[in-house]
Design a protein around this motif. Structure first.
Motif, PDB file in Angstrom:
ATOM      1  N   GLU A   1     -10.886   1.124  -2.700  1.00 61.88           N
ATOM      2  CA  GLU A   1     -10.566  -0.170  -3.283  1.00 61.88           C
ATOM      3  C   GLU A   1      -9.616   0.086  -4.446  1.00 61.88           C
ATOM      4  N   TYR A   2      -8.564  -0.716  -4.514  1.00 59.77           N
ATOM      5  CA  TYR A   2      -7.587  -0.518  -5.574  1.00 59.77           C
ATOM      6  C   TYR A   2      -6.972  -1.853  -5.959  1.00 59.77           C
ATOM      7  N   ALA A   3      -6.400  -1.888  -7.151  1.00 55.07           N
ATOM      8  CA  ALA A   3      -5.690  -3.078  -7.626  1.00 55.07           C
ATOM      9  C   ALA A   3      -4.310  -2.650  -8.088  1.00 55.07           C
TER      10      ALA A   3
ATOM     11  N   LYS B   1     -13.842   4.615   2.052  1.00 49.68           N
ATOM     12  CA  LYS B   1     -13.507   3.253   1.625  1.00 49.68           C
ATOM     13  C   LYS B   1     -12.824   3.366   0.273  1.00 49.68           C
TER      14      LYS B   1
ATOM     15  N   GLU C   1       0.838  -1.198   0.000  1.00 47.13           N
ATOM     16  CA  GLU C   1       0.000   0.000   0.000  1.00 47.13           C
ATOM     17  C   GLU C   1       0.872   1.248   0.000  1.00 47.13           C
TER      18      GLU C   1
ATOM     19  N   ILE D   1      -8.036  -3.018  -0.016  1.00 45.09           N
ATOM     20  CA  ILE D   1      -9.123  -2.208   0.532  1.00 45.09           C
ATOM     21  C   ILE D   1      -8.570  -1.431   1.720  1.00 45.09           C
TER      22      ILE D   1
ATOM     23  N   THR E   1      -9.957   1.335   4.612  1.00 39.74           N
ATOM     24  CA  THR E   1     -11.090   2.040   5.201  1.00 39.74           C
ATOM     25  C   THR E   1     -10.588   2.882   6.359  1.00 39.74           C
TER      26      THR E   1
ATOM     27  N   SER F   1     -10.811   3.229  -6.622  1.00 43.84           N
ATOM     28  CA  SER F   1     -12.153   3.732  -6.336  1.00 43.84           C
ATOM     29  C   SER F   1     -12.174   4.248  -4.905  1.00 43.84           C
TER      30      SER F   1
ATOM     31  N   GLU G   1      -5.227 -10.046  -5.592  1.00 44.58           N
ATOM     32  CA  GLU G   1      -6.379  -9.640  -4.785  1.00 44.58           C
ATOM     33  C   GLU G   1      -6.385  -8.115  -4.626  1.00 44.58           C
ATOM     34  N   PRO G   2      -7.534  -7.463  -4.834  1.00 42.06           N
ATOM     35  CA  PRO G   2      -7.580  -6.003  -4.688  1.00 42.06           C
ATOM     36  C   PRO G   2      -7.368  -5.582  -3.231  1.00 42.06           C
TER      37      PRO G   2
END
Length: 157
Positions: free
Chosen positions: A136-138, A134, A64, A148, A150, A96, A145-146
């Motif tokens: 979400e990313y790839a 929230k 991340e 997340i 929060t 997102s 696996e994406p």
């Protein structure tokens, strides 16, 4: 804010008569090895004083490389006027971000990591307070696996 994975050299600028860092150092350059604020007081050759500071954040996470502030103040002063993700992994393939008020109402949504929330909802200033985000990313291929993320952010007016 400087976001780095390793120690970073900070330059207070050339041509000053003296330098005094909050670390006690008195040189033009210092190396930031710990996370936190680094401030400097400088004196000019004419006897004028000035000061500046920077926050150094160490982010060594491989998965991340996205940093998110916990508060922002959209007051038009050019500082922290929008809430957005800082940093972008080299191989980011999707992103997102959704922001919700305390009642769960979606107040902002973006598919672009460089687009931030300006603190408005339906063209009106949103009230001060806590909001939930929230993300979400790839990263890399679609087989991974994406990710997340929060959290809670504070809108300050």
């Amino acid at each position: 804010t400087i976001i780095t994975a390793s120690p970073v050299e900070i330059d207070a600028g050339q041509g000053f008569a003296s330098y005094l860092w909050n670390t006690g150092e008195t040189s033009r350059f210092i190396t930031a090895v710990h996370e936190g604020w680094y401030g400097v007081l400088i004196a000019s050759l004419q006897g004028c004083y000035g000061q500046d500071s920077v926050f150094v954040l160490f982010n060594e996470s491989i998965n991340e490389n996205i940093y998110l502030p916990n508060a922002f103040s959209p007051n038009g002063d050019g500082l922290n006027d929008e809430f957005r993700a800082i940093g972008e992994p080299d191989n980011l393939t999707s992103f997102s971000m959704k922001i919700f008020n305390r009642w769960g109402v979606l107040v902002f949504e973006s598919q672009n990591i460089s687009q931030g929330w300006d603190g408005s909802y339906k063209s009106d200033p949103a009230p001060s307070g806590a909001y939930v985000y929230k993300i979400e990313y790839a990263i890399g291929t679609s087989q991974e696996e994406p990710g997340i993320i929060t959290g809670i952010l504070v809108l300050i007016r």
